[in-house]
Design an enzyme around this catalytic site. Sequence first.
Site, PDB file in Angstrom:
ATOM      1  N   ARG A 123      37.257  -0.493  48.147  1.00 64.21           N
ATOM      2  CA  ARG A 123      35.869  -0.043  48.004  1.00 64.21           C
ATOM      3  C   ARG A 123      35.133  -0.141  49.341  1.00 64.21           C
ATOM      4  NH1 ARG A 123      32.336  -2.471  43.180  1.00 64.21           N
ATOM      5  NH2 ARG A 123      32.137  -4.221  44.632  1.00 64.21           N
ATOM      6  N   GLU A 127      22.720   3.210  36.285  1.00 64.98           N
ATOM      7  CA  GLU A 127      23.157   1.816  36.148  1.00 64.98           C
ATOM      8  C   GLU A 127      21.986   0.873  36.004  1.00 64.98           C
ATOM      9  OE1 GLU A 127      25.620   0.461  39.414  1.00 64.98           O
ATOM     10  OE2 GLU A 127      24.705   1.873  40.786  1.00 64.98           O
ATOM     11  N   LYS A 142      28.708   0.769  48.614  1.00 64.34           N
ATOM     12  CA  LYS A 142      28.027  -0.532  48.585  1.00 64.34           C
ATOM     13  C   LYS A 142      27.419  -0.771  49.970  1.00 64.34           C
ATOM     14  CE  LYS A 142      28.659  -5.089  46.528  1.00 64.34           C
ATOM     15  NZ  LYS A 142      27.508  -5.037  45.619  1.00 64.34           N
TER      16      LYS A 142
END
Length: 339
Positions: free
Chosen positions: A80, A219, A183
Amino acid sequence: MENIDWSNLGFGYMKTDCNVRCLYSNGSWGELEVHESEFLNLHMAATALHYGQESFEGLKAFKGQDGKIRIFRIHDNALRMQDSSEGTLMAKVPVDIFEAAVLKAVKLNERFVPPYESGASLYIRPVLFGSGPQVGVKPADEYMFIVFVTPVGPYFKGGFQTTPFVIMREFDRSAPLGMGKYKVGGNYAASLVAGKKAHELGYSAVFYLDAKEKKYIDECGAANFFGIKNNTYITPKSSSILPSITNKSLMVLAEDMGMTVERRQVAVEELSTFEEAGACGTAAVISPIQRIDDIDENKSYVFSPDGKPGVVCEALYKKLRAIQYGDEPDTHGWVTVLE
Ligand SMILES: Cc1ncc(COP(=O)(O)O)c(C=O)c1O
């Protein structure tokens, strides 16, 4: 450690013995370095400071009843972080360097891994940023990768609990073709004002809808959403949410438990049909949702009238934690045991 009150730790920073660093310059990564200092000597024109060339990860290490330390899905966090590098034009940290740095940081700070009984864990924070100077908007030539760790308390001190969330249409966290799937620090800066307002109104986090149509669920704060109905685990598919490693794990466990899993667009009205709902992420595994208030529409979706977590949320939560702490076998190859 003699004087740490493990069960009363919060989620905050505590100094540990050292951090592990690796520098990228002249097109290649150097050796891992161990530093005792918590501070950096950073160029004032570093791209991280001006243009947000930055990404981070969050994962945990757990001490089992057998005394072994287990790190959860380290490989997925490494991948990620590589995705985040693609989104920000940063040098990619090779998976072997990422994993070696995490293992070293945990090993050298082993005495900070909370004991099994406390329900606490060691939070691991890898961070990557452009450290080289630029004044024009350009990617840096130099990058710094750091892994530090800090012990964090059990998320649910008074037992597994539900909390309320809030939809506030006046705020977006990320754009459909933007950075939400990475992220990167900018997404969190963009969520601070909304988060503060939600907390002031008594909610645990903001429940974000898709920024374009405000029609579909994205989210919840720093966690993915899932809803449960008819023995089915349903979670949003969206280009503007972070692919949660906890969510990915819960989807597998839900299937193991005989449930159907659907990853698809979830319209906000569908909230009224769920029997249970939860927010999932590394911090809490699952934070079961008591209710979601849609304050602009003057509506409330209630999942837990008595405030108690639903049975499916609780079963998934217990199962994942049991794997993380080594109470149950790691049949999916998610756990790295520290040598
Ligand atoms: C925006 C956001 N969504 C979801 C998550 C949950 O992801 P994970 O399960 O990998 O911790 C996080 C936390 O890492 C997050 O910051």
